[in-house]
Design a protein around this motif. Sequence first.
Motif, PDB file in Angstrom:
ATOM      1  N   SER A 169       4.068 -79.487   2.834  1.00  0.00           N
ATOM      2  CA  SER A 169       4.187 -78.204   2.152  1.00  0.00           C
ATOM      3  C   SER A 169       5.281 -78.338   1.107  1.00  0.00           C
ATOM      4  O   SER A 169       5.984 -79.348   1.052  1.00  0.00           O
ATOM      5  CB  SER A 169       4.532 -77.078   3.142  1.00  0.00           C
ATOM      6  N   GLY A 170       5.420 -77.317   0.289  1.00  0.00           N
ATOM      7  CA  GLY A 170       6.462 -77.353  -0.730  1.00  0.00           C
ATOM      8  C   GLY A 170       7.822 -76.947  -0.219  1.00  0.00           C
ATOM      9  O   GLY A 170       8.787 -76.857  -0.991  1.00  0.00           O
ATOM     10  N   MET A 171       7.941 -76.750   1.103  1.00  0.00           N
ATOM     11  CA  MET A 171       9.178 -76.225   1.650  1.00  0.00           C
ATOM     12  C   MET A 171      10.351 -77.174   1.452  1.00  0.00           C
ATOM     13  O   MET A 171      11.509 -76.747   1.419  1.00  0.00           O
ATOM     14  CB  MET A 171       8.992 -75.897   3.128  1.00  0.00           C
ATOM     15  N   PHE A 172      10.076 -78.478   1.314  1.00  0.00           N
ATOM     16  CA  PHE A 172      11.175 -79.434   1.179  1.00  0.00           C
ATOM     17  C   PHE A 172      11.959 -79.236  -0.120  1.00  0.00           C
ATOM     18  O   PHE A 172      13.072 -79.744  -0.256  1.00  0.00           O
ATOM     19  CB  PHE A 172      10.649 -80.871   1.282  1.00  0.00           C
ATOM     20  N   ALA A 217      10.956 -87.517  -1.918  1.00  0.00           N
ATOM     21  CA  ALA A 217      11.740 -86.492  -2.614  1.00  0.00           C
ATOM     22  C   ALA A 217      12.236 -86.937  -3.977  1.00  0.00           C
ATOM     23  O   ALA A 217      12.803 -86.138  -4.728  1.00  0.00           O
ATOM     24  CB  ALA A 217      12.931 -86.078  -1.744  1.00  0.00           C
ATOM     25  N   ARG A 218      11.985 -88.187  -4.320  1.00  0.00           N
ATOM     26  CA  ARG A 218      12.600 -88.795  -5.506  1.00  0.00           C
ATOM     27  C   ARG A 218      12.355 -88.005  -6.778  1.00  0.00           C
ATOM     28  O   ARG A 218      13.250 -87.853  -7.611  1.00  0.00           O
ATOM     29  CB  ARG A 218      12.068 -90.221  -5.662  1.00  0.00           C
ATOM     30  N   ASP A 219      11.155 -87.478  -6.956  1.00  0.00           N
ATOM     31  CA  ASP A 219      10.788 -86.821  -8.210  1.00  0.00           C
ATOM     32  C   ASP A 219      11.016 -85.313  -8.202  1.00  0.00           C
ATOM     33  O   ASP A 219      10.600 -84.628  -9.138  1.00  0.00           O
ATOM     34  CB  ASP A 219       9.314 -87.102  -8.529  1.00  0.00           C
ATOM     35  N   PHE A 220      11.680 -84.796  -7.164  1.00  0.00           N
ATOM     36  CA  PHE A 220      11.807 -83.342  -7.048  1.00  0.00           C
ATOM     37  C   PHE A 220      13.250 -82.846  -7.072  1.00  0.00           C
ATOM     38  O   PHE A 220      13.513 -81.672  -6.842  1.00  0.00           O
ATOM     39  CB  PHE A 220      11.119 -82.858  -5.765  1.00  0.00           C
ATOM     40  N   GLY A 221      14.187 -83.728  -7.348  1.00  0.00           N
ATOM     41  CA  GLY A 221      15.580 -83.306  -7.446  1.00  0.00           C
ATOM     42  C   GLY A 221      16.177 -82.824  -6.145  1.00  0.00           C
ATOM     43  O   GLY A 221      17.078 -81.981  -6.142  1.00  0.00           O
ATOM     44  N   VAL A 222      15.688 -83.346  -5.003  1.00  0.00           N
ATOM     45  CA  VAL A 222      16.204 -82.935  -3.701  1.00  0.00           C
ATOM     46  C   VAL A 222      17.562 -83.576  -3.454  1.00  0.00           C
ATOM     47  O   VAL A 222      17.713 -84.799  -3.547  1.00  0.00           O
ATOM     48  CB  VAL A 222      15.220 -83.329  -2.577  1.00  0.00           C
ATOM     49  N   ALA A 223      18.555 -82.762  -3.159  1.00  0.00           N
ATOM     50  CA  ALA A 223      19.895 -83.261  -2.830  1.00  0.00           C
ATOM     51  C   ALA A 223      19.905 -83.674  -1.363  1.00  0.00           C
ATOM     52  O   ALA A 223      19.847 -82.834  -0.470  1.00  0.00           O
ATOM     53  CB  ALA A 223      20.944 -82.185  -3.088  1.00  0.00           C
ATOM     54  N   LEU A 224      19.954 -84.982  -1.112  1.00  0.00           N
ATOM     55  CA  LEU A 224      19.823 -85.522   0.235  1.00  0.00           C
ATOM     56  C   LEU A 224      21.121 -86.183   0.671  1.00  0.00           C
ATOM     57  O   LEU A 224      21.641 -87.059  -0.013  1.00  0.00           O
ATOM     58  CB  LEU A 224      18.675 -86.536   0.269  1.00  0.00           C
ATOM     59  N   LYS A 225      21.631 -85.748   1.822  1.00  0.00           N
ATOM     60  CA  LYS A 225      22.832 -86.334   2.398  1.00  0.00           C
ATOM     61  C   LYS A 225      22.536 -86.765   3.829  1.00  0.00           C
ATOM     62  O   LYS A 225      21.897 -86.023   4.581  1.00  0.00           O
ATOM     63  CB  LYS A 225      23.986 -85.321   2.401  1.00  0.00           C
ATOM     64  N   VAL A 226      23.004 -87.954   4.196  1.00  0.00           N
ATOM     65  CA  VAL A 226      22.746 -88.485   5.528  1.00  0.00           C
ATOM     66  C   VAL A 226      23.936 -88.209   6.439  1.00  0.00           C
ATOM     67  O   VAL A 226      25.092 -88.432   6.068  1.00  0.00           O
ATOM     68  CB  VAL A 226      22.460 -89.995   5.468  1.00  0.00           C
ATOM     69  N   VAL A 227      23.626 -87.729   7.639  1.00  0.00           N
ATOM     70  CA  VAL A 227      24.626 -87.525   8.676  1.00  0.00           C
ATOM     71  C   VAL A 227      24.338 -88.545   9.772  1.00  0.00           C
ATOM     72  O   VAL A 227      23.305 -88.477  10.449  1.00  0.00           O
ATOM     73  CB  VAL A 227      24.568 -86.103   9.253  1.00  0.00           C
ATOM     74  N   GLY A 228      25.227 -89.521   9.928  1.00  0.00           N
ATOM     75  CA  GLY A 228      25.053 -90.512  10.981  1.00  0.00           C
ATOM     76  C   GLY A 228      25.408 -89.910  12.327  1.00  0.00           C
ATOM     77  O   GLY A 228      26.502 -89.377  12.497  1.00  0.00           O
ATOM     78  N   TRP A 259      17.989 -72.169 -10.905  1.00  0.00           N
ATOM     79  CA  TRP A 259      16.954 -71.204 -10.528  1.00  0.00           C
ATOM     80  C   TRP A 259      15.671 -71.425 -11.325  1.00  0.00           C
ATOM     81  O   TRP A 259      14.572 -71.171 -10.824  1.00  0.00           O
ATOM     82  CB  TRP A 259      17.460 -69.780 -10.731  1.00  0.00           C
ATOM     83  N   GLY A 260      15.800 -71.888 -12.559  1.00  0.00           N
ATOM     84  CA  GLY A 260      14.616 -72.135 -13.369  1.00  0.00           C
ATOM     85  C   GLY A 260      13.753 -73.229 -12.768  1.00  0.00           C
ATOM     86  O   GLY A 260      12.531 -73.071 -12.639  1.00  0.00           O
ATOM     87  N   ARG A 261      14.370 -74.354 -12.398  1.00  0.00           N
ATOM     88  CA  ARG A 261      13.621 -75.441 -11.777  1.00  0.00           C
ATOM     89  C   ARG A 261      13.076 -75.009 -10.422  1.00  0.00           C
ATOM     90  O   ARG A 261      11.939 -75.343 -10.061  1.00  0.00           O
ATOM     91  CB  ARG A 261      14.515 -76.671 -11.607  1.00  0.00           C
ATOM     92  N   TYR A 262      13.871 -74.272  -9.686  1.00  0.00           N
ATOM     93  CA  TYR A 262      13.462 -73.783  -8.367  1.00  0.00           C
ATOM     94  C   TYR A 262      12.184 -72.947  -8.483  1.00  0.00           C
ATOM     95  O   TYR A 262      11.227 -73.131  -7.727  1.00  0.00           O
ATOM     96  CB  TYR A 262      14.604 -72.950  -7.786  1.00  0.00           C
ATOM     97  N   THR A 263      12.156 -72.032  -9.458  1.00  0.00           N
ATOM     98  CA  THR A 263      10.986 -71.180  -9.659  1.00  0.00           C
ATOM     99  C   THR A 263       9.799 -71.998 -10.159  1.00  0.00           C
ATOM    100  O   THR A 263       8.655 -71.783  -9.735  1.00  0.00           O
ATOM    101  CB  THR A 263      11.311 -70.052 -10.653  1.00  0.00           C
ATOM    102  N   GLU A 264      10.057 -72.947 -11.051  1.00  0.00           N
ATOM    103  CA  GLU A 264       8.975 -73.782 -11.583  1.00  0.00           C
ATOM    104  C   GLU A 264       8.321 -74.596 -10.474  1.00  0.00           C
ATOM    105  O   GLU A 264       7.080 -74.704 -10.419  1.00  0.00           O
ATOM    106  CB  GLU A 264       9.520 -74.716 -12.664  1.00  0.00           C
ATOM    107  N   GLN A 265       9.119 -75.173  -9.584  1.00  0.00           N
ATOM    108  CA  GLN A 265       8.557 -75.930  -8.472  1.00  0.00           C
ATOM    109  C   GLN A 265       7.732 -75.024  -7.561  1.00  0.00           C
ATOM    110  O   GLN A 265       6.651 -75.404  -7.091  1.00  0.00           O
ATOM    111  CB  GLN A 265       9.681 -76.599  -7.671  1.00  0.00           C
ATOM    112  N   MET A 266       8.227 -73.828  -7.333  1.00  0.00           N
ATOM    113  CA  MET A 266       7.506 -72.864  -6.510  1.00  0.00           C
ATOM    114  C   MET A 266       6.134 -72.569  -7.101  1.00  0.00           C
ATOM    115  O   MET A 266       5.111 -72.577  -6.400  1.00  0.00           O
ATOM    116  CB  MET A 266       8.346 -71.575  -6.429  1.00  0.00           C
TER     117      MET A 266
END
Length: 352
Positions: free
Chosen positions: A172-175, A202-213, A281-288
């Motif tokens: 889904s687009g929830m990610f 997530a590479r092409d969607f600007g997802v900010a990903l942080k790993v918690v070990g 917000w612009g990118r957020y709405t566009e992805q939606m």
Amino acid sequence: MKIAFVGKGGSGKTTLSSLFIRHLAANEAPVVAVDADINQHLGAALGLAEDEAAALPALGAHLPLIKEYLRGSNPRIASADTMIKTTPPGRGSRLLRVTEDNPVYEACARTVLLDGEPVRLMATGPFTEADLGVACYHSKVGAVELCLNHLVDGPDEYVVVDMTAGSDSFASGMFTRFDVTFLVAEPTRKGVSVYRQYKEYARDFGVALKVVGNKVQGPEDIEFLQDEVGEDLLVTVGHSDWVRAMEKGRPASFELLEATNRFALQSLQDAADDSYAHRDWGRYTEQMVNFHLKNAQSWGNAKTGADLAEQVDPGFVLREGLEAPGAFDGGAGSEEVVSPRPQSPRPAPQPA
């Protein structure tokens, strides 16, 4: 900020998301917690008894109410029946806010007290007997995605979502609905495999990903995670007697959580707070909108008998400060308050 916790099954994703929610509540921050995993464990991790967790209202069971409320007076949506999980807001839509009272929260949220601090808790709900053999997981989380699409949150407000295990959320687009995604990884090859999948998808969607070990036992584990995930490694978490007591249903006061783990949770909050400066917000709405058009063409138009592309309001951008037409004017205290099991008394100080 909207924050997701993801990870391999058994990685400690739910435990860490519950600790983070407790940490935010201890800092008196407004929090909406969402259990979006079909294996519903967040309520129990927040201290609810089994019967209390099972009694949480299911978002999916209230989907008609959610749709009718969010539709508002949006002229592009002919009826609530034509709304699907990706329907974007437009002029006339009702929006959700973290601290308000509205019919969606009244029906679908319960207030859980964590050391006396209130947190709104929502859950997708488990499979019902009618779902068995005919429904998939993603049919259950549609209500979560629809709510996130209509949610306007500001600085120092937190929406924490415990997502499904593995990389299933990419169906889904929830990610793309989050300011930051915390991926919980054990220091093993299997533990970092989901990270590689998530990073690639997530590479092409600007997802900010942080790993918690998580479940880190020493310098070798930290070195392994650093080699595998590089600069995406934010912080590591080790053994916790407090967590073991919590999982037995006998947690002490949260302020007694080990100092190293409290520091790790603060690092998560700092990362979430820092993400606000990069909010677009612009990118957020566009992805939606893009995900809505894909879903409309793939299955939505056929299911509803309508051209769902017409639901898109050109030029509309979801953002803070938008008016909420027809906002619910409910009073405080309209939700049921659920108190977790009583905590064990704080240990008496030991003599020096």
